[in-house]
Design a protein around this motif. Structure first.
Motif, PDB file in Angstrom:
ATOM      1  N   SER A 260      -6.406   5.261   1.677  1.00 61.21           N
ATOM      2  CA  SER A 260      -6.873   6.641   1.502  1.00 61.21           C
ATOM      3  C   SER A 260      -6.320   7.610   2.533  1.00 61.21           C
ATOM      4  CB  SER A 260      -8.408   6.679   1.539  1.00 61.21           C
ATOM      5  OG  SER A 260      -8.896   6.154   2.765  1.00 61.21           O
ATOM      6  N   ARG A 261      -5.849   7.098   3.667  1.00 57.66           N
ATOM      7  CA  ARG A 261      -5.326   8.001   4.697  1.00 57.66           C
ATOM      8  C   ARG A 261      -3.863   8.352   4.465  1.00 57.66           C
ATOM      9  NH1 ARG A 261      -7.165   6.450  10.669  1.00 57.66           N
ATOM     10  NH2 ARG A 261      -6.269   8.512  10.944  1.00 57.66           N
ATOM     11  N   CYS A 262      -3.212   7.633   3.555  1.00 60.67           N
ATOM     12  CA  CYS A 262      -1.814   7.928   3.262  1.00 60.67           C
ATOM     13  C   CYS A 262      -1.698   9.216   2.451  1.00 60.67           C
ATOM     14  CB  CYS A 262      -1.173   6.767   2.497  1.00 60.67           C
ATOM     15  SG  CYS A 262      -0.961   5.271   3.491  1.00 60.67           S
ATOM     16  N   GLU A 263      -0.540   9.841   2.564  1.00 58.86           N
ATOM     17  CA  GLU A 263      -0.283  11.104   1.872  1.00 58.86           C
ATOM     18  C   GLU A 263       0.566  10.839   0.635  1.00 58.86           C
ATOM     19  OE1 GLU A 263       2.014  15.337   2.861  1.00 58.86           O
ATOM     20  OE2 GLU A 263       1.471  13.944   4.468  1.00 58.86           O
ATOM     21  N   LEU A 264       0.211  11.452  -0.473  1.00 58.73           N
ATOM     22  CA  LEU A 264       0.917  11.286  -1.746  1.00 58.73           C
ATOM     23  C   LEU A 264       1.558  12.600  -2.169  1.00 58.73           C
ATOM     24  CD1 LEU A 264      -1.719   9.204  -3.710  1.00 58.73           C
ATOM     25  CD2 LEU A 264       0.684   8.560  -3.559  1.00 58.73           C
ATOM     26  N   GLN A 265       2.792  12.526  -2.639  1.00 64.86           N
ATOM     27  CA  GLN A 265       3.427  13.717  -3.189  1.00 64.86           C
ATOM     28  C   GLN A 265       4.601  13.289  -4.072  1.00 64.86           C
ATOM     29  OE1 GLN A 265       4.548  15.268   0.823  1.00 64.86           O
ATOM     30  NE2 GLN A 265       6.585  15.460  -0.039  1.00 64.86           N
ATOM     31  N   ASP A 266       5.014  14.181  -4.955  1.00 60.14           N
ATOM     32  CA  ASP A 266       6.170  13.891  -5.799  1.00 60.14           C
ATOM     33  C   ASP A 266       7.414  13.796  -4.929  1.00 60.14           C
ATOM     34  OD1 ASP A 266       4.682  13.890  -8.134  1.00 60.14           O
ATOM     35  OD2 ASP A 266       4.958  16.046  -8.459  1.00 60.14           O
ATOM     36  N   ALA A 267       8.269  12.830  -5.241  1.00 65.61           N
ATOM     37  CA  ALA A 267       9.543  12.719  -4.538  1.00 65.61           C
ATOM     38  C   ALA A 267      10.484  13.808  -5.033  1.00 65.61           C
ATOM     39  CB  ALA A 267      10.127  11.332  -4.752  1.00 65.61           C
ATOM     40  N   SER A 268      11.648  13.894  -4.416  1.00 65.70           N
ATOM     41  CA  SER A 268      12.610  14.951  -4.743  1.00 65.70           C
ATOM     42  C   SER A 268      12.895  15.034  -6.239  1.00 65.70           C
ATOM     43  CB  SER A 268      13.918  14.708  -3.990  1.00 65.70           C
ATOM     44  OG  SER A 268      14.945  15.550  -4.451  1.00 65.70           O
ATOM     45  N   PHE A 269      12.636  16.190  -6.816  1.00 62.78           N
ATOM     46  CA  PHE A 269      12.912  16.395  -8.238  1.00 62.78           C
ATOM     47  C   PHE A 269      14.413  16.344  -8.497  1.00 62.78           C
ATOM     48  CE2 PHE A 269      14.141  19.418 -11.586  1.00 62.78           C
ATOM     49  CZ  PHE A 269      13.543  18.807 -12.677  1.00 62.78           C
ATOM     50  N   VAL A 270      15.190  16.891  -7.564  1.00 62.35           N
ATOM     51  CA  VAL A 270      16.644  16.914  -7.732  1.00 62.35           C
ATOM     52  C   VAL A 270      17.196  15.496  -7.850  1.00 62.35           C
ATOM     53  CG1 VAL A 270      18.833  17.558  -6.648  1.00 62.35           C
ATOM     54  CG2 VAL A 270      16.859  19.106  -6.515  1.00 62.35           C
ATOM     55  N   LYS A 271      16.673  14.581  -7.037  1.00 61.71           N
ATOM     56  CA  LYS A 271      17.201  13.214  -7.011  1.00 61.71           C
ATOM     57  C   LYS A 271      16.541  12.309  -8.035  1.00 61.71           C
ATOM     58  CE  LYS A 271      18.287   9.430  -3.825  1.00 61.71           C
ATOM     59  NZ  LYS A 271      18.244   8.971  -2.412  1.00 61.71           N
ATOM     60  N   TYR A 272      15.221  12.468  -8.245  1.00 57.05           N
ATOM     61  CA  TYR A 272      14.483  11.508  -9.065  1.00 57.05           C
ATOM     62  C   TYR A 272      13.882  12.102 -10.342  1.00 57.05           C
ATOM     63  CZ  TYR A 272      14.588   8.986  -4.608  1.00 57.05           C
ATOM     64  OH  TYR A 272      14.979   8.369  -3.442  1.00 57.05           O
ATOM     65  N   GLY A 273      14.077  13.390 -10.562  1.00 53.76           N
ATOM     66  CA  GLY A 273      13.393  14.011 -11.683  1.00 53.76           C
ATOM     67  C   GLY A 273      11.895  13.944 -11.448  1.00 53.76           C
ATOM     68  N   PHE A 274      11.135  13.589 -12.454  1.00 52.46           N
ATOM     69  CA  PHE A 274       9.694  13.401 -12.280  1.00 52.46           C
ATOM     70  C   PHE A 274       9.351  11.910 -12.236  1.00 52.46           C
ATOM     71  CE2 PHE A 274       9.822  17.659 -14.250  1.00 52.46           C
ATOM     72  CZ  PHE A 274       9.086  18.361 -13.308  1.00 52.46           C
ATOM     73  N   GLY A 275      10.333  11.099 -11.878  1.00 45.41           N
ATOM     74  CA  GLY A 275      10.137   9.660 -11.988  1.00 45.41           C
ATOM     75  C   GLY A 275       9.879   8.927 -10.695  1.00 45.41           C
ATOM     76  N   ALA A 276       9.471   9.624  -9.624  1.00 42.73           N
ATOM     77  CA  ALA A 276       9.233   8.927  -8.360  1.00 42.73           C
ATOM     78  C   ALA A 276       8.137   9.617  -7.565  1.00 42.73           C
ATOM     79  CB  ALA A 276      10.503   8.846  -7.530  1.00 42.73           C
ATOM     80  N   THR A 277       7.410   8.836  -6.808  1.00 45.65           N
ATOM     81  CA  THR A 277       6.334   9.333  -5.953  1.00 45.65           C
ATOM     82  C   THR A 277       6.601   8.897  -4.519  1.00 45.65           C
ATOM     83  OG1 THR A 277       4.677   9.276  -7.721  1.00 45.65           O
ATOM     84  CG2 THR A 277       3.855   9.175  -5.451  1.00 45.65           C
ATOM     85  N   MET A 278       6.385   9.816  -3.567  1.00 47.21           N
ATOM     86  CA  MET A 278       6.567   9.491  -2.155  1.00 47.21           C
ATOM     87  C   MET A 278       5.217   9.303  -1.488  1.00 47.21           C
ATOM     88  SD  MET A 278       8.858  11.310   0.801  1.00 47.21           S
ATOM     89  CE  MET A 278       8.037  12.911   0.754  1.00 47.21           C
ATOM     90  N   VAL A 279       5.070   8.193  -0.774  1.00 46.98           N
ATOM     91  CA  VAL A 279       3.875   7.920   0.013  1.00 46.98           C
ATOM     92  C   VAL A 279       4.255   8.013   1.487  1.00 46.98           C
ATOM     93  CG1 VAL A 279       2.083   6.236   0.589  1.00 46.98           C
ATOM     94  CG2 VAL A 279       2.926   6.413  -1.765  1.00 46.98           C
ATOM     95  N   ILE A 280       3.491   8.762   2.264  1.00 49.04           N
ATOM     96  CA  ILE A 280       3.727   8.895   3.695  1.00 49.04           C
ATOM     97  C   ILE A 280       2.604   8.161   4.421  1.00 49.04           C
ATOM     98  CG2 ILE A 280       4.053  10.470   5.633  1.00 49.04           C
ATOM     99  CD1 ILE A 280       4.915  12.597   3.608  1.00 49.04           C
ATOM    100  N   ILE A 281       2.985   7.209   5.258  1.00 46.24           N
ATOM    101  CA  ILE A 281       2.003   6.349   5.921  1.00 46.24           C
ATOM    102  C   ILE A 281       1.263   7.103   7.015  1.00 46.24           C
ATOM    103  CG2 ILE A 281       1.677   4.257   7.294  1.00 46.24           C
ATOM    104  CD1 ILE A 281       2.498   3.679   4.448  1.00 46.24           C
ATOM    105  N   HIS A 282      -0.068   7.008   6.963  1.00 42.56           N
ATOM    106  CA  HIS A 282      -0.939   7.489   8.048  1.00 42.56           C
ATOM    107  C   HIS A 282      -1.955   6.381   8.297  1.00 42.56           C
ATOM    108  CE1 HIS A 282       0.757  11.481   7.957  1.00 42.56           C
ATOM    109  NE2 HIS A 282       0.505  11.587   6.664  1.00 42.56           N
ATOM    110  N   PRO A 283      -1.763   5.575   9.343  1.00 42.98           N
ATOM    111  CA  PRO A 283      -2.666   4.429   9.588  1.00 42.98           C
ATOM    112  C   PRO A 283      -4.112   4.871   9.740  1.00 42.98           C
ATOM    113  CG  PRO A 283      -0.696   4.309  10.956  1.00 42.98           C
ATOM    114  CD  PRO A 283      -0.686   5.666  10.336  1.00 42.98           C
TER     115      PRO A 283
END
Length: 283
Positions: A260-283
């Protein structure tokens, strides 16, 4: 509130007297800083030697050196100087603040004393964290041990006041030896791509239905996040494809439920279109 912190973290916490120490400068402010550390031999000497110098970006941690116990004596009395720059990453200096200066005096062999160590706000391990500046103001300390020094500075602030205001990552200069990755699990790596398409994960899906495959994909996500759970600021890009959005929704649900502490956002649209999600680790 903003802080500049000097951290002493033993690489082997079970053997403080013989362990090497990672000495890091943590810039928990909104500005880049240019800094220098000058060692003083004693109270009357006007001579000093440069311990470290350079720059560190806002919200970043910089490993200054890996030091043996014998060399830690150089850090028992030192001057810290810094200038803040609000220019931002990659931009020329436009404006600087009033210089910061701090005098830090630590008790002899401070690193050998277990009471000097406390819970770190910036790593999973106990460390000695010395405040060098708070809200742009330096510290002037009389000789004392590290534990009393932290209390004299007002004690440890609340967790909410000590969260990094930018993505936390680490870099290094002047290392005496490379930190092994298994010793430094918080080292931030370049963005990691994980292809969740089932044919990229398995050689064969014989005998598996859609639910089985989804469960395997989710277990892959879980294993990857657990493996990098201590790398604060690490970016992991999960490529799930556009499809009907089932896997994307399942990924979001898993992360929100178990990480739950991790951050979620769409990955680069230019590179992945709408087909990827980026998770940023926050312990």
């Amino acid at each position: 509130m903003s802080y500049i912190i000097l951290s002493f973290e033993p690489l082997d916490s079970q053997h403080l007297a013989t362990s090497d120490y990672a000495i890091s400068l943590i810039n928990d402010t909104d500005s880049d800083i240019f800094f220098s550390f000058i060692s003083e031999e004693d109270n009357t000497s006007n001579q000093g030697s440069l311990l470290s110098g350079g720059s560190v970006e806002a919200g970043m941690s910089l490993t200054l050196e890996i030091s043996s116990p014998a060399l830690l004596r150089r850090w028992e009395r030192f001057l810290f100087f810094a200038i803040n720059s609000n220019s931002g990453k990659g931009k020329p200096i436009q404006e600087v603040s009033k210089p910061i200066s701090s005098l830090i005096i630590l008790d002899n062999n401070f690193w050998r004393k277990e009471q000097s160590y406390g819970k770190s706000f910036y790593s999973d391990n106990k460390s000695i964290e010395i405040e060098l500046a708070k809200d742009g103001k330096g510290i002037v300390a009389e000789r004392t041990d590290a534990h009393r020094l932290k209390l004299a500075m007002g004690g440890a602030p609340d967790d909410s006041l000590r969260q990094l205001t930018a993505k936390y990552s680490s870099d290094s200069i002047g290392r005496r030896r490379q930190i092994k990755r298994d010793i430094n699990p918080r080292q931030v790596l370049p963005p990691i791509e994980i292809d969740l398409h089932i044919d990229a994960l398995l050689d064969s899906t014989a005998g598996m239905n859609n639910t089985d495959m989804l469960l395997h994909q989710l277990e892959t996500i879980r294993n990857v996040l657990n493996a990098h759970s201590r790398r604060h600021g690490q970016k992991i890009i999960f490529i799930h494809g556009k499809g009907e959005g089932v896997l994307r929704k399942a990924l979001y649900d898993l992360v929100k439920r178990e990480f739950s502490r991790c951050e979620l956002q769409d990955a680069s649209f230019v590179k992945y279109g709408f087909g990827a999600t980026m998770v940023i680790i926050h312990p």
